[in-house]
Design an enzyme around this catalytic site. Structure first.
Site, PDB file in Angstrom:
ATOM      1  N   SER A  24       3.441  -2.530  10.414  1.00 36.60           N
ATOM      2  CA  SER A  24       4.893  -2.549  10.589  1.00 36.60           C
ATOM      3  C   SER A  24       5.523  -3.897  10.243  1.00 36.60           C
ATOM      4  O   SER A  24       6.488  -4.319  10.886  1.00 36.60           O
ATOM      5  CB  SER A  24       5.268  -2.120  12.014  1.00 36.60           C
TER       6      SER A  24
ATOM      7  N   GLU B 147      -5.414  -5.330  10.559  1.00 38.39           N
ATOM      8  CA  GLU B 147      -4.399  -4.309  10.782  1.00 38.39           C
ATOM      9  C   GLU B 147      -4.655  -3.620  12.113  1.00 38.39           C
ATOM     10  O   GLU B 147      -5.449  -2.672  12.177  1.00 38.39           O
ATOM     11  CB  GLU B 147      -4.456  -3.266   9.656  1.00 38.39           C
TER      12      GLU B 147
ATOM     13  N   GLU C 192      -6.772   4.590   8.033  1.00 40.12           N
ATOM     14  CA  GLU C 192      -6.605   6.019   7.723  1.00 40.12           C
ATOM     15  C   GLU C 192      -7.866   6.572   7.054  1.00 40.12           C
ATOM     16  O   GLU C 192      -8.252   7.711   7.301  1.00 40.12           O
ATOM     17  CB  GLU C 192      -5.362   6.210   6.829  1.00 40.12           C
TER      18      GLU C 192
ATOM     19  N   HIS D  30      -9.322   0.968   5.097  1.00 41.51           N
ATOM     20  CA  HIS D  30      -8.046   1.189   5.785  1.00 41.51           C
ATOM     21  C   HIS D  30      -8.294   2.137   6.964  1.00 41.51           C
ATOM     22  O   HIS D  30      -9.119   3.055   6.872  1.00 41.51           O
ATOM     23  CB  HIS D  30      -7.027   1.799   4.814  1.00 41.51           C
TER      24      HIS D  30
ATOM     25  N   GLY E  19       2.433   1.857  10.882  1.00 41.68           N
ATOM     26  CA  GLY E  19       3.375   2.963  10.738  1.00 41.68           C
ATOM     27  C   GLY E  19       4.054   3.376  12.032  1.00 41.68           C
ATOM     28  O   GLY E  19       4.684   4.420  12.110  1.00 41.68           O
TER      29      GLY E  19
ATOM     30  N   GLY F 182       2.759  -1.368   4.343  1.00 38.06           N
ATOM     31  CA  GLY F 182       2.785   0.064   4.071  1.00 38.06           C
ATOM     32  C   GLY F 182       4.203   0.522   3.794  1.00 38.06           C
ATOM     33  O   GLY F 182       4.733   0.361   2.694  1.00 38.06           O
ATOM     34  N   GLY F 183       4.856   1.075   4.814  1.00 34.89           N
ATOM     35  CA  GLY F 183       6.182   1.678   4.663  1.00 34.89           C
ATOM     36  C   GLY F 183       7.177   0.820   3.897  1.00 34.89           C
ATOM     37  O   GLY F 183       7.868   1.312   2.984  1.00 34.89           O
TER      38      GLY F 183
ATOM     39  N   ASN G  53       0.862  -1.188   0.000  1.00 34.60           N
ATOM     40  CA  ASN G  53       0.000   0.000   0.000  1.00 34.60           C
ATOM     41  C   ASN G  53       0.897   1.236   0.000  1.00 34.60           C
ATOM     42  O   ASN G  53       1.485   1.581   1.026  1.00 34.60           O
ATOM     43  CB  ASN G  53      -0.887  -0.026   1.258  1.00 34.60           C
ATOM     44  N   TRP G  54       0.992   1.877  -1.165  1.00 35.77           N
ATOM     45  CA  TRP G  54       1.882   3.040  -1.267  1.00 35.77           C
ATOM     46  C   TRP G  54       1.321   4.263  -0.557  1.00 35.77           C
ATOM     47  O   TRP G  54       2.030   5.254  -0.374  1.00 35.77           O
ATOM     48  CB  TRP G  54       2.097   3.406  -2.748  1.00 35.77           C
ATOM     49  N   LYS G  55       0.056   4.256  -0.231  1.00 31.54           N
ATOM     50  CA  LYS G  55      -0.608   5.432   0.347  1.00 31.54           C
ATOM     51  C   LYS G  55      -0.383   6.647  -0.576  1.00 31.54           C
ATOM     52  O   LYS G  55      -0.310   6.474  -1.792  1.00 31.54           O
ATOM     53  CB  LYS G  55      -0.130   5.686   1.772  1.00 31.54           C
TER      54      LYS G  55
END
Ligand code: PEP
Length: 253
Positions: free
Chosen positions: A215, A169, A99, A97, A175, A236-237, A9-11
């Site tokens: 993470s 998640e 966010e 998600h 993150g 993610g990251g 997930n590049w966000k």
């Protein structure tokens, strides 16, 4: 029997050129995916077509949007429909998600409508669920996640559920560098599978891929993916760094 998936997930990160470079770097690694393994790249909307064309000759590699709208079409300025995503060859859509839930007030009920749009257009939702820290500290995470599943997924038929991927998640792990321990992940994944079995039947539950997100990195992915009910990860990251993403994918086998 059920698919093992690593989804990145590049966000809201990267320019088109950077995204192209990232996909090319991932492909350069020459990954050999085994039967039933999939890699999904969830880019921002403007890059989906490009990502699809870069991946088109790579079996097992798919493209995801990070969201879509809950209505079919019409006067919703700035929104993107599931039908539009289908028309450009998108395969998956991440929905719910944390966010999106937090910053855009997406409720379980709204997510149920988004899931309907995605499924009606032949796409597959990656439905995210997971509890905030206070809920984990109060040890009520199972009730919290059960409600998310109930309010967003329980109206589906067994046939529809076959196209749904679930991502657990825990919000406190997204993150933050804090990862759920493999025991915490396995407990929740087994709980989710048992809820799905109660509602849709054991067969459907056994075929539902449940990904872990929060993470995940090359250093912990192997242990997480080794859990009986963890069928891969939503990353993610670490999905923004080709070497890390590739190393995580390699932990699938
Ligand atoms: C995510 O945003 O879905 C996620 C899991 O992020 P990270 O891997 O950075 O915790």
């Amino acid at each position: 029997m059920r698919k093992k998936i690593v989804a990145g997930n590049w966000k809201m990160n990267l320019t088109l050129a950077q995204g192209e470079q990232l996909i090319n770097d991932i492909l350069q690694a020459g990954l050999k995916l085994e039967e039933g393994q999939e890699v999904v790249v969830a880019t921002p909307f403007p890059y989906l077509l490009k990502a699809k064309s870069l991946l088109k000759n790579y079996p097992g590699f798919y493209v995801a949007a990070q969201n879509c709208y809950s209505e079919k079409s019409g006067a919703y300025t700035g929104e993107v429909s599931a039908e539009m995503l289908q028309s450009i060859g998108v395969d998956y859509v991440i929905l719910g998600h944390s966010e999106r839930r937090e910053y855009f007030q997406e409720s379980n009920a709204m997510l149920a409508k988004k899931i309907d749009q995605v499924l009606a257009n032949g796409l597959k939702p990656i439905f995210c669920c997971g509890e905030p820290l206070a809920i984990r500290q109060a040890e009520t995470q199972n009730d919290y996640v059960a409600k998310q599943l109930e309010e967003s997924l329980y109206h589906l038929t067994v046939e529809q559920l076959k196209n749904v991927v679930i991502a657990y998640e825990p919000i406190w792990a997204i993150g933050t560098g804090l990862t759920a321990s493999s025991a915490q992940a396995q407990d929740m994944h087994a709980f989710i599978r048992s809820q799905i079995a109660n509602k849709f039947g054991r067969e459907a539950a056994l075929h539902t891929s449940i990904l872990y997100g929060g993470s995940a990195k090359p250093g912990n992915a192997g242990e997480l993916f080794g859990c009986a009910d963890v069928d891969g990860g939503l990353i993610g990251g670490a999905s923004l760094v080709a070497a890390d993403f590739v190393a995580i994918i390699q932990k699938l086998s």
